[in-house]
Design a protein around this motif. Structure first.
Motif, short mmCIF file in Angstrom:
data_model
loop_
_atom_site.label_atom_id
_atom_site.label_comp_id
_atom_site.label_asym_id
_atom_site.label_seq_id
_atom_site.Cartn_x
_atom_site.Cartn_y
_atom_site.Cartn_z
N ASN A 1 -32.54 -11.17 -13.68
CA ASN A 1 -32.09 -9.80 -13.42
C ASN A 1 -33.24 -8.90 -12.94
O ASN A 1 -33.04 -8.00 -12.12
CB ASN A 1 -31.45 -9.20 -14.67
N HIS A 2 -34.43 -9.17 -13.46
CA HIS A 2 -35.64 -8.46 -13.04
C HIS A 2 -35.88 -8.67 -11.54
O HIS A 2 -36.12 -7.71 -10.79
CB HIS A 2 -36.83 -8.99 -13.86
N PRO B 1 -25.76 -1.01 -8.99
CA PRO B 1 -26.42 -1.75 -7.90
C PRO B 1 -26.46 -1.02 -6.57
O PRO B 1 -27.45 -1.10 -5.85
CB PRO B 1 -25.58 -3.03 -7.80
N LEU C 1 -29.41 1.18 -5.81
CA LEU C 1 -30.63 0.53 -5.34
C LEU C 1 -30.62 0.41 -3.83
O LEU C 1 -31.65 0.62 -3.17
CB LEU C 1 -30.77 -0.85 -5.99
N THR D 1 -33.05 -7.09 -9.27
CA THR D 1 -33.20 -5.63 -9.18
C THR D 1 -34.30 -5.25 -8.21
O THR D 1 -34.15 -4.33 -7.39
CB THR D 1 -33.48 -5.04 -10.58
N LYS D 2 -35.41 -5.97 -8.27
CA LYS D 2 -36.51 -5.73 -7.33
C LYS D 2 -36.07 -6.00 -5.88
O LYS D 2 -36.36 -5.22 -4.97
CB LYS D 2 -37.69 -6.65 -7.66
N LEU E 1 -37.43 -1.81 -14.82
CA LEU E 1 -37.86 -3.21 -14.74
C LEU E 1 -38.41 -3.71 -16.08
O LEU E 1 -38.22 -4.87 -16.44
CB LEU E 1 -38.91 -3.38 -13.64
N TYR F 1 -23.62 -8.81 -13.49
CA TYR F 1 -24.89 -8.15 -13.18
C TYR F 1 -24.78 -6.64 -13.35
O TYR F 1 -25.69 -5.99 -13.90
CB TYR F 1 -25.37 -8.49 -11.77
N GLU F 2 -23.68 -6.06 -12.88
CA GLU F 2 -23.48 -4.61 -13.00
C GLU F 2 -23.57 -4.17 -14.47
O GLU F 2 -24.19 -3.16 -14.79
CB GLU F 2 -22.12 -4.19 -12.44
N LEU G 1 -27.17 -4.46 -15.72
CA LEU G 1 -27.99 -3.40 -15.13
C LEU G 1 -27.69 -2.06 -15.81
O LEU G 1 -28.60 -1.29 -16.13
CB LEU G 1 -27.75 -3.30 -13.63
#
Length: 325
Positions: free
Chosen positions: A163-164, A265, A268, A167-168, A150, A248-249, A252
Motif C-alpha cells: 500500500n505504501h 485514491p 492522489l 500510494t507513492k 506514508l 485499497y480505498e 487508504l
C-alpha cells in the motif's frame, strides 16, 4: 410479465452499449438511471412509450429529484422491502447537482440514441440543460501531510509495504486506481521509467511515467513481492490475487484517519495533476498522461488553482526573476 415499450428500448439500448464495448461501470450507470426514470414516468404520468415522453416530463423529473432527495426513487418496490433505504442516515438528503447532472447526461445519451435510430420523431432532451454547479476546489495534499500518510503504512508487512508503494506511485504517475491495480510486471519498464497502461477508462492503451526515485522503489518492491507470492500482478493480495479497488480505498481511508485527513485514491491523481502544472507542466502533455479524451477536459478539471498556487507558479516563471535584471 409483458415488457413496456420503455423497458424494451432500455434493453435494446443496453445491447447497443455492449456492442460498443463500454465499461461495466458506464453501462450500470446508464441502466440504473433509465430504469428509475422509466419507473417515475409510469407512476407519475402513466407513460410507458418512449415516443410519448416530452421535454416537460424530464424537467419535472429533475425538479422531483431536487425536492425528494436520496433513495426516494426506485424501479422496484421489492428492493425497498429488502434494502430498507429509509433506515439509511442519508435517506432523503439532498442529491448533489453533480449527481443530477450525471442522470441528465445518461438520459440525454439514451434519447439521442433513440432519435438517431429513428425510434422517436422528436428528441425531448434537445433543450434540456445541465444544472449550473459551483466548482469545488480540489484539495491539495501538502508535502508534510503526504509524508505523514506514508509513515502510517507498516512496511514490515506485505500489505503495508504494498500500500505504501501504490500510494507513492499514484501520486508520481497520475494513474487511476483501477489502472494501477490491474498492472502486471510486464507493464513496467524500469530502465526507461515508463508504464504501459492497458486497462484504461477509454479502452485505449497509453503510457505513463515515473521518477528515478520511484523506479528504485518499484524495483525493490518487485524483488520483495517475488520472494513471497507467485503472481504476475504488480500489486497482488498476499494470496496472489488481484487487489480490489474497494480494499485499497478502505485501507487508504483508514491510513488517513490516523493522521486526521480524509483521503481517496482520486485525490492522489488530482494532486499529481496540480503539482505537475505548478511545476511548469503544460495542459497538452498532462492530458496525454491522464488519458483524457481532450485537452479541454483536462483544462476544465484543473483550472481551479488557488490564488496562492497561481502566485507561486507566477514567481517561478516571472521574466524578471528568470533574467535577474
Amino acid at each position: 410479465m409483458k415488457m413496456t415499450d420503455f423497458e424494451f428500448q432500455i434493453e435494446n439500448f443496453m445491447i447497443y452499449c455492449s456492442s460498443k464495448n463500454l465499461s461495466k461501470k458506464t453501462m450500470k450507470a446508464y441502466e440504473q438511471t433509465l430504469k428509475l426514470f422509466g419507473s417515475y414516468m409510469q407512476e407519475k404520468f402513466s407513460v410507458e412509450e418512449v415516443e410519448k415522453i416530452q421535454t416537460g416530463h424530464i424537467r419535472q423529473y429533475i425538479k422531483y429529484l431536487r425536492e425528494r432527495g436520496k433513495y426516494t426513487t426506485t424501479s422496484n418496490q421489492k428492493s425497498i422491502e429488502i434494502n430498507k433505504p429509509h433506515n439509511r442516515k442519508d435517506y432523503k438528503k439532498e442529491i448533489s447537482d453533480s449527481t443530477i447532472n450525471n442522470y441528465i447526461r445518461n438520459i440525454k445519451v439514451f434519447f439521442n440514441w433513440l432519435y438517431e435510430e429513428n425510434e422517436i420523431r422528436k428528441n425531448p432532451t434537445e433543450k434540456i440543460q445541465k444544472i449550473k454547479t459551483k466548482r469545488k476546489m480540489k484539495e491539495t495534499i501538502s508535502e508534510e501531510a503526504f509524508k505523514a500518510l506514508l509513515r502510517t503504512f507498516d512496511t514490515t508487512t506485505f500489505h503495508g509495504y504494498r500500500n505504501h508503494i501504490i500510494t507513492k506511485l499514484l501520486l508520481d504517475s497520475g494513474m487511476r486506481i483501477g489502472e494501477c491495480l490491474s498492472l502486471t510486471v510486464e507493464n513496467i519498464d524500469i530502465k526507461n521509467k515508463v508504464i504501459l497502461v492497458e486497462n484504461t477508462k477509454g479502452k485505449n492503451q497509453r503510457y505513463v511515467y515515473f521518477s528515478l526515485r520511484m523506479g528504485e522503489n518499484l524495483r525493490r518492491w518487485m524483488q520483495y513481492k517475488d520472494r513471497y507470492v507467485e503472481t504476475n500482478f504488480l500489486f497482488p493480495t498476499n494470496k496472489g490475487t488481484q487487489l480490489t479497488i474497494n480494499s485499497y480505498e478502505t485501507q487508504l481511508r483508514k491510513a488517513g484517519e490516523k493522521i486526521d485527513i480524509k483521503i481517496h485514491p482520486h485525490q492522489l491523481r488530482n494532486n499529481f495533476s496540480k503539482y505537475y502544472l505548478l511545476n511548469g507542466g503544460d495542459f497538452f502533455t498532462l492530458s496525454r498522461i491522464l488519458g483524457h479524451s481532450s485537452v479541454k477536459v483536462t483544462e476544465e478539471a484543473y483550472m481551479d488553482l488557488t490564488p496562492e498556487e497561481i502566485n507561486k507558479k507566477y514567481q517561478k516563471h516571472s521574466p524578471l526573476n528568470k533574467w535577474r535584471l
